[in-house]
Design an enzyme around this catalytic site. Structure first.
Site, PDB file in Angstrom:
ATOM      1  N   THR A   1       0.943  -1.158  -0.027  1.00  0.00           N
ATOM      2  CA  THR A   1      -0.010   0.029  -0.032  1.00  0.00           C
ATOM      3  C   THR A   1       0.715   1.222  -0.011  1.00  0.00           C
ATOM      4  O   THR A   1       2.118   1.273   0.399  1.00  0.00           O
ATOM      5  CB  THR A   1      -0.777   0.044   1.392  1.00  0.00           C
ATOM      6  OG1 THR A   1      -1.431   1.346   1.341  1.00  0.00           O
ATOM      7  CG2 THR A   1      -0.065  -0.253   2.493  1.00  0.00           C
TER       8      THR A   1
ATOM      9  N   TYR B   1      -1.817   0.200  10.266  1.00  0.00           N
ATOM     10  CA  TYR B   1      -2.176  -0.382   9.254  1.00  0.00           C
ATOM     11  C   TYR B   1      -0.785  -0.498   8.322  1.00  0.00           C
ATOM     12  O   TYR B   1      -0.390  -1.417   7.569  1.00  0.00           O
ATOM     13  CB  TYR B   1      -3.268   0.287   8.393  1.00  0.00           C
ATOM     14  CG  TYR B   1      -3.371  -0.208   6.914  1.00  0.00           C
ATOM     15  CD1 TYR B   1      -4.011  -1.504   6.694  1.00  0.00           C
ATOM     16  CD2 TYR B   1      -3.248   0.692   5.875  1.00  0.00           C
ATOM     17  CE1 TYR B   1      -3.964  -1.877   5.309  1.00  0.00           C
ATOM     18  CE2 TYR B   1      -3.215   0.182   4.664  1.00  0.00           C
ATOM     19  CZ  TYR B   1      -3.669  -0.952   4.003  1.00  0.00           C
ATOM     20  OH  TYR B   1      -3.818  -1.353   2.995  1.00  0.00           O
TER      21      TYR B   1
END
Ligand code: UFG
Length: 326
Positions: free
Chosen positions: A117, A141
């Protein structure tokens, strides 16, 4: 390379990649614990229910299906939730990925495409951000995915794992044939929230922060259509097969839109002038995240087809209307 195991293949991005794999004639097996997946979203191949951290079950599936490669999508993805429950993220995204890789190598499967990501960059010091930018995530995250990237390097060096990490920017839109799309029970993503507000599911859309150092004060993101991202996976698989080495690629278009621009486009596409409220900044949002995507275009010869915000939102809207009537 023809046999592909897809973890998280019943989820949003995974199911679009499975659709493309099926259309190209690959043999697919989806492995998903169904925590965020839907059986109807798996358009090709068998679906086996299980968690990637379950070494016994993964081993059994690897022996029976004997894939050439694993595409690993299964992960939790909500930044806010990760701040409040970091253990959930480190356990599922980091530890379970390690278990998956260990089980793959034990069973002689040594090729992996990993869903990383743009959150690994944190607040980038240079824009558009290149792959060499230091990894400095600002939430659990992003950290949970960064740890995996670091592990992949070491495991590849020591144990011959061949991998590609694809760093996704803001994935949006739906299958242009409208068979599948984003179907989270509760979505926090801007485009989905805007469309659900247009549909009347929410009373208003909140804009988180209007005092950022951008042209209209709202955050800038690089929105990439999910089918262009799916195509990048196919190219990455073939590249891994040919060149047989580890690598990392940004997946974005290389230009961004502000939150206000996205909201305006959502209103235009839906023809609904939904209520918008400007509120405080959301914790952990970088002001601007835009990919330098020259590497993937050059090395994988990736040629995106849907680099058009209107098209992205239109496909998401078509899906959103259909999804509610399912
Ligand atoms: N936003 C709003 N209102 C909303 C939802 C979002 O103003 O109701 C704003 C956010 O503050 C942000 C922008 O819209 O500025 C985009 O927000 P999203 O939640 O759609 O996406 P993020 O950029 O926060 O995160 C996404 C993925 C992450 C990934 C990240 C990397 O959800 O998994 O992109 O770019 F890490």
């Amino acid at each position: 390379m023809s046999r592909v195991m897809v973890t998280g293949g019943a989820g949003y991005i995974g199911s679009h990649v499975v659709k493309l794999l099926g259309e190209y004639g690959y043999d697919v097996l989806v492995y998903d614990d169904m925590s965020n997946g839907n059986p109807w979203a798996v358009l090709y191949g068998d679906l086996v229910e299980g968690n990637v951290g379950d070494e016994g079950k993964v081993s059994k599936v690897l022996k029976e299906f004997s894939p050439d490669i694993v595409l690993h999508f299964a992960a939790f993805i909500q930044v806010n939730e990760s701040v409040n429950d970091p253990i959930k993220y480190y356990e599922n995204n980091t530890l379970n990925t390690l278990r998956l890789i260990k089980t793959m190598l034990k069973n002689g499967v040594n090729k992996l495409i990993f869903s990383s990501t743009a959150a690994v960059y944190g607040i980038p010091s240079d824009l558009p951000v290149k792959e060499e930018h230091p990894l400095s995530p600002i939430n659990p995250y992003g950290q949970s995915k960064t740890f995996v990237e670091l592990m992949l390097k070491d495991i590849s060096y020591a144990m011959g794992l061949k991998y590609i990490s694809l760093r996704y920017f803001n994935v949006a839109g739906a299958d242009p044939e409208c068979k599948i799309g984003q179907a989270y029970r509760e979505s926090t993503h801007l485009i989905t929230r805007a469309l659900k507000t247009a549909k009347g599911e929410y009373e208003k859309l909140q804009i988180f922060g209007t005092d950022y150092p951008t042209k209209d004060g709202t955050c800038i993101r690089d929105y990439i259509h999910v089918m262009d991202l799916a195509e990048a996976h196919i190219l990455a698989m073939e590249y891994l097969n040919e060149y047989n080495k580890g690598n990392v690629f940004n997946c974005g278009y290389g230009h961004g839109f502000t939150v206000k621009e996205v909201v305006d486009m959502a209103k235009e596409v839906t023809r609904v002038d939904f209520l918008v409220e400007e509120t405080d900044r959301r914790e952990g949002d970088p002001p601007e995240l835009v990919a330098d995507s020259s590497k993937i275009k050059r090395e994988l010869e990736w040629k995106p087809k849907y680099d058009d915000l209107e098209f992205i939102i239109k496909t998401a809207w078509e899906w959103e209307k259909k999804f509610s009537s399912q």
